[in-house]
Every structure is written in structure tokens, then in C-alpha cells.
Scaffold this motif. Structure first.
Motif, PDB file in Angstrom:
ATOM      1  N   PRO A 127       0.831  -1.210   0.000  1.00 58.30           N
ATOM      2  CA  PRO A 127       0.000   0.000   0.000  1.00 58.30           C
ATOM      3  C   PRO A 127       0.866   1.261   0.000  1.00 58.30           C
ATOM      4  CG  PRO A 127      -0.770  -1.567   1.651  1.00 58.30           C
ATOM      5  CD  PRO A 127       0.552  -2.074   1.169  1.00 58.30           C
ATOM      6  N   ILE A 128       0.499   2.211  -0.818  1.00 57.24           N
ATOM      7  CA  ILE A 128       1.211   3.485  -0.835  1.00 57.24           C
ATOM      8  C   ILE A 128       0.744   4.337   0.342  1.00 57.24           C
ATOM      9  CG2 ILE A 128       1.408   3.428  -3.348  1.00 57.24           C
ATOM     10  CD1 ILE A 128      -0.840   5.721  -3.217  1.00 57.24           C
ATOM     11  N   ASN A 129       1.442   5.430   0.565  1.00 60.12           N
ATOM     12  CA  ASN A 129       0.975   6.428   1.520  1.00 60.12           C
ATOM     13  C   ASN A 129       0.400   7.602   0.734  1.00 60.12           C
ATOM     14  OD1 ASN A 129       0.602   8.366   3.511  1.00 60.12           O
ATOM     15  ND2 ASN A 129       2.419   7.797   4.651  1.00 60.12           N
ATOM     16  N   PHE A 130       1.254   8.483   0.241  1.00 53.73           N
ATOM     17  CA  PHE A 130       0.819   9.641  -0.547  1.00 53.73           C
ATOM     18  C   PHE A 130       1.846   9.829  -1.650  1.00 53.73           C
ATOM     19  CE2 PHE A 130      -0.073  14.508  -0.371  1.00 53.73           C
ATOM     20  CZ  PHE A 130      -0.942  14.396  -1.440  1.00 53.73           C
ATOM     21  N   VAL A 131       1.397   9.766  -2.912  1.00 54.89           N
ATOM     22  CA  VAL A 131       2.331   9.813  -4.033  1.00 54.89           C
ATOM     23  C   VAL A 131       1.842  10.785  -5.104  1.00 54.89           C
ATOM     24  CG1 VAL A 131       3.127   7.433  -3.674  1.00 54.89           C
ATOM     25  CG2 VAL A 131       1.227   7.883  -5.244  1.00 54.89           C
ATOM     26  N   ARG A 132       2.786  11.188  -5.927  1.00 53.58           N
ATOM     27  CA  ARG A 132       2.530  12.024  -7.109  1.00 53.58           C
ATOM     28  C   ARG A 132       2.967  11.214  -8.322  1.00 53.58           C
ATOM     29  NH1 ARG A 132       6.422  15.835  -9.427  1.00 53.58           N
ATOM     30  NH2 ARG A 132       5.430  17.643 -10.423  1.00 53.58           N
ATOM     31  N   VAL A 133       2.085  11.112  -9.315  1.00 48.04           N
ATOM     32  CA  VAL A 133       2.327  10.230 -10.452  1.00 48.04           C
ATOM     33  C   VAL A 133       2.265  11.033 -11.747  1.00 48.04           C
ATOM     34  CG1 VAL A 133       1.611   8.116 -11.628  1.00 48.04           C
ATOM     35  CG2 VAL A 133       1.210   8.364  -9.168  1.00 48.04           C
ATOM     36  N   ILE A 134       3.211  10.792 -12.635  1.00 50.30           N
ATOM     37  CA  ILE A 134       3.139  11.364 -13.982  1.00 50.30           C
ATOM     38  C   ILE A 134       1.995  10.665 -14.710  1.00 50.30           C
ATOM     39  CG2 ILE A 134       4.350  11.699 -16.161  1.00 50.30           C
ATOM     40  CD1 ILE A 134       6.978  11.580 -14.604  1.00 50.30           C
ATOM     41  N   ASP A 135       0.988  11.435 -15.088  1.00 45.18           N
ATOM     42  CA  ASP A 135      -0.248  10.851 -15.629  1.00 45.18           C
ATOM     43  C   ASP A 135      -0.851  11.870 -16.596  1.00 45.18           C
ATOM     44  OD1 ASP A 135      -2.477   9.159 -15.937  1.00 45.18           O
ATOM     45  OD2 ASP A 135      -3.523  10.085 -14.246  1.00 45.18           O
ATOM     46  N   GLU A 136      -0.285  11.913 -17.813  1.00 49.54           N
ATOM     47  CA  GLU A 136      -0.601  12.984 -18.753  1.00 49.54           C
ATOM     48  C   GLU A 136      -2.079  13.088 -19.107  1.00 49.54           C
ATOM     49  OE1 GLU A 136       1.734  10.748 -19.152  1.00 49.54           O
ATOM     50  OE2 GLU A 136       3.676  11.723 -19.488  1.00 49.54           O
ATOM     51  N   ASN A 137      -2.767  11.990 -19.149  1.00 49.63           N
ATOM     52  CA  ASN A 137      -4.172  12.005 -19.577  1.00 49.63           C
ATOM     53  C   ASN A 137      -5.162  11.901 -18.422  1.00 49.63           C
ATOM     54  OD1 ASN A 137      -3.391  12.047 -22.363  1.00 49.63           O
ATOM     55  ND2 ASN A 137      -2.943   9.851 -22.215  1.00 49.63           N
ATOM     56  N   GLY A 138      -4.655  11.919 -17.193  1.00 46.17           N
ATOM     57  CA  GLY A 138      -5.551  11.777 -16.052  1.00 46.17           C
ATOM     58  C   GLY A 138      -6.235  10.429 -16.012  1.00 46.17           C
ATOM     59  N   SER A 139      -5.556   9.402 -16.534  1.00 43.75           N
ATOM     60  CA  SER A 139      -6.186   8.083 -16.631  1.00 43.75           C
ATOM     61  C   SER A 139      -6.447   7.458 -15.263  1.00 43.75           C
ATOM     62  CB  SER A 139      -5.308   7.147 -17.464  1.00 43.75           C
ATOM     63  OG  SER A 139      -4.017   7.013 -16.890  1.00 43.75           O
ATOM     64  N   LEU A 140      -5.699   7.878 -14.248  1.00 43.01           N
ATOM     65  CA  LEU A 140      -5.902   7.305 -12.916  1.00 43.01           C
ATOM     66  C   LEU A 140      -7.210   7.765 -12.281  1.00 43.01           C
ATOM     67  CD1 LEU A 140      -2.248   7.587 -11.544  1.00 43.01           C
ATOM     68  CD2 LEU A 140      -3.466   5.494 -12.166  1.00 43.01           C
ATOM     69  N   CYS A 141      -7.833   8.777 -12.870  1.00 37.34           N
ATOM     70  CA  CYS A 141      -9.126   9.256 -12.374  1.00 37.34           C
ATOM     71  C   CYS A 141     -10.272   8.839 -13.293  1.00 37.34           C
ATOM     72  CB  CYS A 141      -9.109  10.775 -12.220  1.00 37.34           C
ATOM     73  SG  CYS A 141      -8.083  11.355 -10.849  1.00 37.34           S
ATOM     74  N   ARG A 142     -10.019   7.860 -14.144  1.00 40.04           N
ATOM     75  CA  ARG A 142     -11.057   7.368 -15.050  1.00 40.04           C
ATOM     76  C   ARG A 142     -11.234   5.865 -14.820  1.00 40.04           C
ATOM     77  NH1 ARG A 142     -11.498  11.851 -18.166  1.00 40.04           N
ATOM     78  NH2 ARG A 142      -9.580  13.043 -18.534  1.00 40.04           N
ATOM     79  N   GLN A 143     -12.463   5.466 -14.671  1.00 43.37           N
ATOM     80  CA  GLN A 143     -12.754   4.072 -14.361  1.00 43.37           C
ATOM     81  C   GLN A 143     -12.521   3.165 -15.569  1.00 43.37           C
ATOM     82  OE1 GLN A 143     -16.767   3.966 -12.776  1.00 43.37           O
ATOM     83  NE2 GLN A 143     -16.016   4.245 -10.693  1.00 43.37           N
ATOM     84  N   VAL A 144     -12.060   1.967 -15.270  1.00 41.27           N
ATOM     85  CA  VAL A 144     -11.906   0.909 -16.268  1.00 41.27           C
ATOM     86  C   VAL A 144     -12.707  -0.286 -15.773  1.00 41.27           C
ATOM     87  CG1 VAL A 144     -10.307  -0.616 -17.472  1.00 41.27           C
ATOM     88  CG2 VAL A 144      -9.604   1.724 -16.894  1.00 41.27           C
ATOM     89  N   ASP A 145     -13.714  -0.663 -16.536  1.00 45.17           N
ATOM     90  CA  ASP A 145     -14.615  -1.753 -16.133  1.00 45.17           C
ATOM     91  C   ASP A 145     -15.245  -1.474 -14.767  1.00 45.17           C
ATOM     92  OD1 ASP A 145     -14.027  -3.156 -18.467  1.00 45.17           O
ATOM     93  OD2 ASP A 145     -12.312  -4.170 -17.547  1.00 45.17           O
ATOM     94  N   GLY A 146     -15.595  -0.209 -14.548  1.00 43.81           N
ATOM     95  CA  GLY A 146     -16.282   0.162 -13.317  1.00 43.81           C
ATOM     96  C   GLY A 146     -15.392   0.335 -12.105  1.00 43.81           C
ATOM     97  N   LYS A 147     -14.061   0.281 -12.290  1.00 46.35           N
ATOM     98  CA  LYS A 147     -13.143   0.423 -11.159  1.00 46.35           C
ATOM     99  C   LYS A 147     -12.025   1.400 -11.513  1.00 46.35           C
ATOM    100  CE  LYS A 147     -13.842  -4.297  -9.425  1.00 46.35           C
ATOM    101  NZ  LYS A 147     -13.183  -5.587  -9.081  1.00 46.35           N
ATOM    102  N   TYR A 148     -11.577   2.123 -10.497  1.00 44.42           N
ATOM    103  CA  TYR A 148     -10.439   3.011 -10.695  1.00 44.42           C
ATOM    104  C   TYR A 148      -9.141   2.209 -10.602  1.00 44.42           C
ATOM    105  CZ  TYR A 148     -13.543   7.027 -10.223  1.00 44.42           C
ATOM    106  OH  TYR A 148     -14.543   7.944 -10.419  1.00 44.42           O
TER     107      TYR A 148
END
Length: 240
Positions: A127-148
Motif C-alpha cells: 500500500p502506498i501512503n501519498f504519491v505524485r504520479v506522472i499521468d498525462e491524460n488523467g487516466s488514474l481518475c477514469r474508471q476501467v470496467d467500473g473500477k479506478y
């Protein structure tokens, strides 16, 4: 020849002297213990405040490098909270960088929420604590198959902001809350946002969740030596 008699201390005098020395040693020990406790608390408060300043500076820079239309907004909310049973995590995506964290409860007791879809894991399955990720398209805030997405498989794109339990086994600082709100007119191309970030030690049992303060000494779960929490508020703007 006259014989001189030397008179020593009486038993009562020795007992009084020993009692005085004992009281003095107890006073010195008590003072040393109190000084140590104050030092520990001061160091933890300093660590929380320094972490808050570092994160605040990072957020100001990243918002300034982002365009308003790049910031992912889900149902009017910039901060996305993911819950599943006892586990909780949060995230927000600025178009170029995304921020992700696990809740203080998750950081404090990772075994209780293992293999949980609400927990964000690193490439080693921890488990992470608090991280900053290079994510050009904001894909980490978009669901895939109903899950983030909850696995950060590329460590080269991840910057650790707050340390995890394996790196800092004594006291861990965690995220207790993040709130981001737009304060300018939605039609305004340049966005101004208010941010409230709450950081503190990860032991949730030592913190009043209602007002996010350390529990008072009268509470049996209070730990004033190793409990610290603080709120950081700022106004940031986007590049357009």
C-alpha cells in the motif's frame, strides 16, 4: 596524652541526606523525561508542518502548469474518494500529474485491508501512503470496467511524498483529508481553487475524527507524545 574523639554522622542525619538525594534524583529524572517528551512532540510537529509546506509548494506548481480543462472533474468533484469496507483511498488528477493516497486507517493497519480494490498499491504490491504520479491524460481518475486503477506498476513515474510504514517504522505521517473547490466563475478560463489539506500521524485511534484534533489527555487513547495533526489551506490557480 589527650585522645581526640571524631564524631561521625548519626543515623538520622544519614537518612535525611539520603532522602534529600533521592528527591533530587527523582526531580532530575522527571525533568529529563518531560524534556524528552517535549522534544519528541516538537520533532513530530515539525515533520508534519514541513510535509505540509512541501506538499503545498508542489500543488501550487502543478496547478499552475495545468489548464483548467485538463483537471478531471467527476460529478462536480475534483477529489475522488474510493471506499470498500474498512479501506479508503483518494485521488485527483490535474492532467499532467495525479495525486493518490490511502487513508490513515489503511496506512495504520494494512493487513486488515489487504487485496482490497479501494487500496492503492505500488509495483511491489505494498500500500502506498501519498504519491505524485506522472499521468498525462488523467487516466488514474477514469474508471476501467467500473473500477479506478489501483496498482502503480511503473515506479519511474511515481514520486513518494509521504513515507510508508516500511520506511519509517516509528511514526508515520498520513493524509487525513483533502478538499478542493473551484472559487471562480465556471465560465472563467483561468481557475482559482481553494485547497484544504490535513496531514497528521497515522494512528487514527488517537485522533478525534469529528474535528480532526489529537485526543485530550483525559481520553484513555490519547497520546500527546506522538500525536500531531494540522490543516493547510491555500489558494492556487491554473495556467488557463
Amino acid at each position: 596524652m589527650t585522645q581526640k574523639h571524631r564524631q561521625g554522622f548519626t543515623l538520622i542525619e544519614l537518612m535525611i541526606a539520603m532522602a534529600f538525594v533521592s528527591v533530587l534524583l527523582l526531580a532530575i529524572a522527571f525533568t529529563a523525561i518531560q524534556a524528552g517528551r517535549m522534544y519528541n512532540r516538537g520533532m513530530i510537529l515539525r515533520s508534519v508542518n514541513q510535509s505540509g509546506r512541501d506538499v503545498s509548494d508542489m500543488l501550487r506548481r502543478d496547478f499552475l502548469q495545468s489548464n483548467r480543462d485538463q483537471i478531471v472533474d467527476v460529478g462536480g468533484n475534483i477529489v475522488i474518494t474510493v471506499n470498500d469496507g474498512p479501506a479508503q483511498s483518494g485521488r485527483f488528477c490535474l492532467g499532467r500529474y495525479s495525486y493518490l493516497w490511502n487513508s490513515a486507517d489503511t496506512i495504520d493497519n494494512p493487513a486488515a485491508v489487504s487485496s482490497n480494490p479501494a487500496v492503492v498499491y505500488d509495483d511491489n504490491g505494498q500500500p502506498i501512503n501519498f504519491v505524485r504520479v506522472i499521468d498525462e491524460n488523467g487516466s488514474l481518475c477514469r474508471q476501467v470496467d467500473g473500477k479506478y486503477p489501483n496498482i502503480l506498476s511503473d515506479p519511474t513515474r511515481v514520486t513518494q511524498i509521504l513515507k510508508t510504514q516500511s520506511d519509517q517504522s516509528d511514526v508515520v505521517i498520513a493524509v487525513h483529508g483533502v478538499a478542493i473547490g473551484l472559487i471562480t466563475d465556471p465560465a472563467d478560463p483561468e481557475g482559482l481553487y481553494s485547497i484544504r489539506l490535513t496531514l497528521g500521524t497515522s494512528k487514527q485511534s488517537e485522533i478525534n475524527t469529528a474535528d480532526q484534533t489529537c485526543k485530550p489527555p483525559s481520553d484513555s487513547l490519547a497520546n500527546l507524545d506522538f500525536c500531531a495533526i494540522n490543516k493547510f489551506e491555500m489558494i492556487v490557480r491554473t495556467n488557463g
